[in-house]
Design a protein around this motif. Structure first.
Motif, short mmCIF file in Angstrom:
data_model
loop_
_atom_site.label_atom_id
_atom_site.label_comp_id
_atom_site.label_asym_id
_atom_site.label_seq_id
_atom_site.Cartn_x
_atom_site.Cartn_y
_atom_site.Cartn_z
N LEU A 148 0.83 -1.20 0.00
CA LEU A 148 0.00 0.00 0.00
C LEU A 148 0.87 1.27 0.00
O LEU A 148 0.57 2.25 -0.67
N THR A 149 1.96 1.21 0.75
CA THR A 149 2.86 2.36 0.82
C THR A 149 3.54 2.59 -0.53
O THR A 149 3.71 3.74 -0.97
N TRP A 184 3.36 5.94 -2.91
CA TRP A 184 4.47 6.68 -3.54
C TRP A 184 4.23 6.81 -5.05
O TRP A 184 4.48 7.87 -5.64
N ASP A 185 3.73 5.74 -5.66
CA ASP A 185 3.42 5.79 -7.09
C ASP A 185 2.34 6.82 -7.39
O ASP A 185 2.29 7.39 -8.49
N ALA A 186 1.48 7.06 -6.39
CA ALA A 186 0.38 8.01 -6.60
C ALA A 186 0.88 9.42 -6.87
O ALA A 186 0.12 10.28 -7.33
N GLY A 187 2.14 9.66 -6.58
CA GLY A 187 2.70 10.97 -6.87
C GLY A 187 2.63 11.33 -8.33
O GLY A 187 2.65 12.53 -8.68
N SER A 188 2.54 10.33 -9.18
CA SER A 188 2.46 10.59 -10.63
C SER A 188 1.02 10.67 -11.12
O SER A 188 0.77 10.90 -12.30
N LYS A 246 -9.62 5.87 -2.73
CA LYS A 246 -9.67 4.46 -2.35
C LYS A 246 -8.39 4.03 -1.63
O LYS A 246 -8.43 3.27 -0.65
N LEU A 247 -7.25 4.51 -2.13
CA LEU A 247 -5.98 4.16 -1.52
C LEU A 247 -5.89 4.75 -0.11
O LEU A 247 -5.40 4.09 0.82
N LEU A 274 -5.28 2.61 3.28
CA LEU A 274 -4.16 2.89 4.18
C LEU A 274 -4.66 3.19 5.60
O LEU A 274 -4.10 2.69 6.59
N ALA A 275 -5.72 3.99 5.71
CA ALA A 275 -6.26 4.31 7.02
C ALA A 275 -6.79 3.06 7.71
O ALA A 275 -6.56 2.85 8.91
N ASP A 276 -7.48 2.22 6.96
CA ASP A 276 -8.01 0.97 7.54
C ASP A 276 -6.87 0.09 8.05
O ASP A 276 -6.98 -0.54 9.13
#
Length: 258
Positions: free
Chosen positions: A172-173, A177-181, A191-192, A196-198
């Motif tokens: 998930l982490t 990091w990939d979400a930066g793009s 959703k991510l 992550l919170a869950d």
């Protein structure tokens, strides 16, 4: 040679420079010989002996200001003074060794500013396949955390150690990091953030903030500088972090508001 040596010859015989000999004269370590008929100062064997003694003590680390007194001391005072000099030299050696070790650690960048426990975590991140940019960002965040929020630094390391043992959290982490793009409005970010919170909420005890820290008037500002480090370089990461924090607060976790 019977008339003695010139200053240049004396310096060469003893292994110092003419400048050094003259400096010793100015300090009173060695008396200046009388001039001969030609106007030259001539150095005899006694002068050379004194010069050799001064040079040897200076090379051993004895301060020049103390050499004259040493050379004129009786054997007992001489031995006691040398013991004192030896003790000071030992302290200097220990200090130099510490500085050398510091320089060696500097080759690892900001690791100089972090304890070994934090460095092990950074090594684990690299071993788990996180890229160099991510590891560098985490290193900077750890340096900031240690300096700005020392009250929670150890618990922060405990969290990292725990979650790096969880393959699902690691993945998930990496996605985070990939979400930066991604585009900041990409629906995958929400959703991510929820996932992550869950995952974080499965161990609520790790999320607790020390009371002492929460009572600080600047707690939120300090926490925000660490937790939102480098967000200005990635709006998608900023949105992801904000959503994760919002989900945690909605679940009753007291996350400082910046």
């Amino acid at each position: 040679m019977a008339d003695g040596l010139t200053i240049g010859q004396a310096a060469a015989f003893v292994g110092v420079t003419i400048k050094t000999v003259r400096h010793y004269h100015r300090l009173g370590l060695i008396a200046e010989p009388e001039r001969d008929g030609s106007g030259y100062r001539r150095y005899g064997s006694a002068d050379l002996l004194r010069l050799i003694q001064a040079r040897t003590l200076a090379a051993a680390g004895v301060p020049l200001a103390e050499i004259g007194e040493l050379l004129d001391a009786d054997p007992e005072r001489f031995a006691a003074a040398l013991d004192d000099v030896s003790h000071r030299l030992t302290e200097r050696i220990e200090d130099l060794v510490t500085r050398r070790d510091t320089l060696n650690r500097l080759t690892h960048g900001d690791r100089l500013l972090l304890p070994d426990r934090a460095c092990v975590i950074l090594d684990r991140l690299a071993g788990l396949g996180f890229g160099a940019d991510y590891v560098a960002g985490q290193r900077e965040a750890l340096v900031l955390a240690r300096a700005l929020i020392p009250e929670i630094f150890d618990s922060f390391l405990t969290q990292l150690e725990h979650w790096l043992d969880d393959p699902e959290f690691v993945e998930l982490t990496k996605r985070g990091w990939d979400a930066g793009s991604w585009d900041p409005d990409d629906p995958r970010i929400e959703k991510l953030a929820s996932a992550l919170a869950d995952k974080l909420l499965t161990n609520r005890a790790l999320l607790a903030m020390p009371t002492g820290f929460q009572n600080r008037s600047d707690a939120a500002a300090r926490y925000g500088l660490v937790n939102h480090h480098l967000e200005d370089q990635g709006p998608s990461i900023a949105r992801l972090n904000a959503l994760v924090e919002a989900n945690l607060r909605a679940a009753g976790i007291d996350v400082p508001h910046q």
